[in-house]
Design a protein around this motif. Structure first.
Motif, PDB file in Angstrom:
ATOM      1  N   SER A 137       0.431  -6.110  -5.877  1.00  0.00           N
ATOM      2  CA  SER A 137      -0.979  -5.955  -5.525  1.00  0.00           C
ATOM      3  C   SER A 137      -1.406  -7.233  -4.885  1.00  0.00           C
ATOM      4  CB  SER A 137      -1.703  -6.058  -6.843  1.00  0.00           C
ATOM      5  OG  SER A 137      -1.435  -5.119  -7.771  1.00  0.00           O
ATOM      6  N   TRP A 161      10.441  -0.589  -4.451  1.00  0.00           N
ATOM      7  CA  TRP A 161       9.891   0.727  -4.697  1.00  0.00           C
ATOM      8  C   TRP A 161       9.627   1.499  -3.245  1.00  0.00           C
ATOM      9  CZ3 TRP A 161      10.305   0.186  -9.392  1.00  0.00           C
ATOM     10  CH2 TRP A 161       9.934  -0.819 -10.349  1.00  0.00           C
ATOM     11  N   ARG A 363       0.970   3.718  -7.000  1.00  0.00           N
ATOM     12  CA  ARG A 363       1.222   3.710  -5.719  1.00  0.00           C
ATOM     13  C   ARG A 363       0.038   3.679  -4.690  1.00  0.00           C
ATOM     14  NH1 ARG A 363       3.523  10.081  -6.158  1.00  0.00           N
ATOM     15  NH2 ARG A 363       1.437  11.019  -5.778  1.00  0.00           N
TER      16      ARG A 363
HETATM   17  C1  LIG Z   1       5.800   6.446  -6.983  1.00  0.00           C
HETATM   18  C2  LIG Z   1       5.643   4.928  -6.286  1.00  0.00           C
HETATM   19  C3  LIG Z   1       5.889   4.906  -5.088  1.00  0.00           C
HETATM   20  C4  LIG Z   1       5.674   3.662  -4.323  1.00  0.00           C
HETATM   21  N1  LIG Z   1       6.322   3.716  -3.100  1.00  0.00           N
HETATM   22  C5  LIG Z   1       6.122   2.403  -2.263  1.00  0.00           C
HETATM   23  C6  LIG Z   1       6.536   2.630  -0.733  1.00  0.00           C
HETATM   24  O1  LIG Z   1       7.086   3.540  -0.405  1.00  0.00           O
HETATM   25  N2  LIG Z   1       6.541   1.289  -0.232  1.00  0.00           N
HETATM   26  C7  LIG Z   1       6.058   0.133  -0.760  1.00  0.00           C
HETATM   27  O2  LIG Z   1       5.892  -0.930  -0.232  1.00  0.00           O
HETATM   28  N3  LIG Z   1       5.334   0.286  -2.191  1.00  0.00           N
HETATM   29  C8  LIG Z   1       5.540   1.463  -3.023  1.00  0.00           C
HETATM   30  N4  LIG Z   1       5.386   1.491  -4.092  1.00  0.00           N
HETATM   31  C9  LIG Z   1       4.860   0.232  -4.864  1.00  0.00           C
HETATM   32  C10 LIG Z   1       3.339   0.045  -5.246  1.00  0.00           C
HETATM   33  O3  LIG Z   1       2.591  -0.255  -3.959  1.00  0.00           O
HETATM   34  C11 LIG Z   1       3.027  -1.087  -5.984  1.00  0.00           C
HETATM   35  O4  LIG Z   1       3.989  -0.727  -7.253  1.00  0.00           O
HETATM   36  C12 LIG Z   1       1.788  -1.479  -6.348  1.00  0.00           C
HETATM   37  O5  LIG Z   1       1.025  -1.871  -5.224  1.00  0.00           O
HETATM   38  C13 LIG Z   1       1.581  -2.370  -7.515  1.00  0.00           C
HETATM   39  O6  LIG Z   1       2.296  -3.464  -7.385  1.00  0.00           O
HETATM   40  P1  LIG Z   1       3.348  -4.067  -8.393  1.00  0.00           P
HETATM   41  O7  LIG Z   1       4.205  -2.961  -8.925  1.00  0.00           O
HETATM   42  O8  LIG Z   1       3.933  -5.236  -7.984  1.00  0.00           O
HETATM   43  O9  LIG Z   1       2.269  -4.499  -9.700  1.00  0.00           O
HETATM   44  P2  LIG Z   1       1.621  -5.566  -9.970  1.00  0.00           P
HETATM   45  O10 LIG Z   1       0.755  -6.116  -8.803  1.00  0.00           O
HETATM   46  O11 LIG Z   1       2.569  -6.798 -10.468  1.00  0.00           O
HETATM   47  O12 LIG Z   1       0.536  -5.279 -11.072  1.00  0.00           O
HETATM   48  C14 LIG Z   1       0.683  -5.125 -12.396  1.00  0.00           C
HETATM   49  C15 LIG Z   1      -0.610  -4.858 -12.852  1.00  0.00           C
HETATM   50  O13 LIG Z   1      -1.709  -5.771 -12.953  1.00  0.00           O
HETATM   51  C16 LIG Z   1      -2.549  -5.475 -12.550  1.00  0.00           C
HETATM   52  N5  LIG Z   1      -3.145  -6.448 -11.415  1.00  0.00           N
HETATM   53  C17 LIG Z   1      -2.444  -7.014 -10.557  1.00  0.00           C
HETATM   54  N6  LIG Z   1      -3.390  -8.053  -9.931  1.00  0.00           N
HETATM   55  C18 LIG Z   1      -4.786  -7.733 -10.164  1.00  0.00           C
HETATM   56  C19 LIG Z   1      -5.747  -8.083  -9.946  1.00  0.00           C
HETATM   57  N7  LIG Z   1      -6.093  -8.800  -8.940  1.00  0.00           N
HETATM   58  N8  LIG Z   1      -6.948  -7.696 -10.593  1.00  0.00           N
HETATM   59  C20 LIG Z   1      -6.816  -6.650 -11.529  1.00  0.00           C
HETATM   60  N9  LIG Z   1      -5.630  -6.132 -12.113  1.00  0.00           N
HETATM   61  C21 LIG Z   1      -4.536  -6.630 -11.514  1.00  0.00           C
HETATM   62  C22 LIG Z   1      -2.100  -4.208 -11.588  1.00  0.00           C
HETATM   63  O14 LIG Z   1      -3.366  -3.203 -11.470  1.00  0.00           O
HETATM   64  C23 LIG Z   1      -1.177  -3.745 -12.471  1.00  0.00           C
HETATM   65  O15 LIG Z   1      -1.682  -2.953 -13.467  1.00  0.00           O
HETATM   66  C24 LIG Z   1       5.320   2.495  -4.900  1.00  0.00           C
HETATM   67  C25 LIG Z   1       5.043   2.734  -6.179  1.00  0.00           C
HETATM   68  C26 LIG Z   1       5.119   3.658  -7.080  1.00  0.00           C
HETATM   69  C27 LIG Z   1       4.671   3.931  -8.290  1.00  0.00           C
END
Ligand SMILES: Cc1cc2nc3c(=O)[nH]c(=O)nc-3n(C[C@H](O)[C@H](O)[C@H](O)COP(=O)(O)OP(=O)(O)OC[C@H]3O[C@@H](n4cnc5c(N)ncnc54)[C@H](O)[C@@H]3O)c2cc1C
Length: 381
Positions: A137, A161, A363
């Protein structure tokens, strides 16, 4: 939100029928089996090549790069039909949806001439290199770094991911091309086109809970990227990336990932003559219809290069919740036994929907992050 309403012309309806006939022909020939979430998890390069041969990739791009110079509404119709049919379009989806438009906007003439005709032919696929093990995020905190060397850049770091990196040829990668300053995280970010077959690139699968291989970890160990593979302006990666996200967030794939299941459930309820069940299912149809009108409105504004980040965030956050609701309602309406290897369509589509749906609201930016964008936008107005 002040989004335009769009009326389809007779030519556009005719185009829809042509696309539908093309897809039906391939379903009947057994080229593919209808699948939920096919736009991201249905990667079949052989089908992408067929789509390319049919001139259905890069539909809106200029003819000089192999495109068809058609309108964004035509493209909307095309993608809507692919999703409704559950066609395996994941291999070329990212290149068609966002790499092409990004290169048309920011790329050099050489990049456009080199990459776009290959994408259009259904032979060149791109991955999205944004997320990292410690940056999701909070994307502006990416640490993958590129250091200047003679004739190019040496890249070190990791992305995670990464959807379909194992099938893709290149990745548009957000990297740090200068010092990381936690106070000014958006600075010194750049976009590089990285050849995923270059020495120093390692791609390892991350398995879904279904056991399917869809996304990956991608590691860079002294990967050389030539100067002519920098996209746009050095250090402008954050702004360019945001422009790309507008294309990523508002399309019909944020509404229709489970549409094949809804469609099949309605057919099944009709076969069973279940009037009460149908009365519930049509509420979902009404919902998808409203969402679709919003999404088409955003596509129209995008075509006119208007600002859509807030409506795009809204469409994605509400649309993906809808996609998740479809399997929840279907399992209440029908006597079903979801299994990925089920013989009957409804049970197979339901299993795919249930197992893939947790990722829909993650995603492309999580719902919580999108609510923040919407709230800030509303306050600013
Ligand atoms: C099926 C799938 C395909 C994907 N494909 C790609 C891809 O091709 N390329 C790529 O680069 N990425 C890809 N992603 C990654 C995706 O973009 C990230 O998983 C997503 O942006 C969230 O980041 P994170 O997993 O690090 O979670 P985090 O950022 O660690 O978030 C964890 C939780 O905390 C919450 N949170 C975090 N910050 C805040 C805030 N400021 N305010 C409120 N809540 C917050 C989030 O909403 C979430 O619930 C994919 C993900 C999935 C599930």
């Amino acid at each position: 939100m002040n989004l335009p309403t769009v009326q389809f012309t007779a030519e556009q309806e005719q185009f829809r029928q042509e696309v539908r006939a093309f897809l039906q022909q391939h379903i009947e020939a057994g080229t593919f089996q209808t699948k939920c979430d096919s736009w991201l998890s249905g990667s079949e390069p052989s089908f992408s090549k067929i789509v390319g041969d049919e001139n259905l990739i890069g539909l809106t791009w200029p003819k000089e790069y192999g495109g068809q110079a058609r309108s964004s509404i035509d493209r909307y119709i095309l993608t809507e039909e692919f999703l409704a049919a559950g066609a395996p379009v994941a291999a070329h989806w990212i290149a068609d949806r966002q790499t092409g438009p990004l290169l048309l906007r920011f790329g050099t003439e050489e990049q456009k001439q080199y990459f776009l005709p290959k994408i259009v032919a259904g032979e060149c696929y791109f991955a999205i290199g944004l997320s990292e093990p410690n940056s999701g995020s909070d994307l502006a905190s990416v640490r993958t770094r590129a250091e200047k060397v003679d004739g190019g850049w040496l890249v070190n770091g990791a992305k995670t991911w990464t959807s379909n990196a194992h099938d893709a040829h290149y990745m548009i990668t957000l990297v740090r091309t200068g010092a990381y300053n936690p106070e000014k995280k958006h600075e010194n970010l750049s976009q590089l086109i990285i050849d995923l077959h270059a020495p120093g690139v390692t791609i390892t699968p991350i398995s879904y809970l279904t056991g399917e291989h869809h996304f990956n970890d991608v590691f860079f160990d002294n990967v050389f990227v030539p100067d002519d593979r920098v996209v746009g302006t050095l250090g402008n990666g954050w702004k360019q990336g945001l422009a790309e996200l507008a294309f990523e967030r508002s399309g019909p794939e944020r509404i229709l990932s489970t549409f094949p299941l809804l469609n099949e459930a309605i057919e099944e309820l009709k076969r069973q003559g279940d009037e009460r069940g149908l009365a519930e299912a049509v509420k979902l149809v009404a919902e998808v219809w409203s969402l679709r009108n919003l999404s088409i409105g955003v596509a129209k504004v995008l075509e006119e290069e208007g600002e859509v980040s807030i409506p795009a965030a809204l469409v994605k956050s509400v649309g993906t919740k809808f996609e998740q609701k479809v399997p929840e309602i279907v399992r209440l309406l029908l006597d079903v036994y979801p299994r990925l290897d089920a013989e009957d369509k409804i049970n197979r589509l339901l299993a795919q929907s249930i197992l893939h749906s947790p990722g829909f609201t993650i995603r492309g930016g999580t719902s919580e992050i999108l609510y923040g964008i919407i709230a800030k936008g509303v306050i600013a107005q």
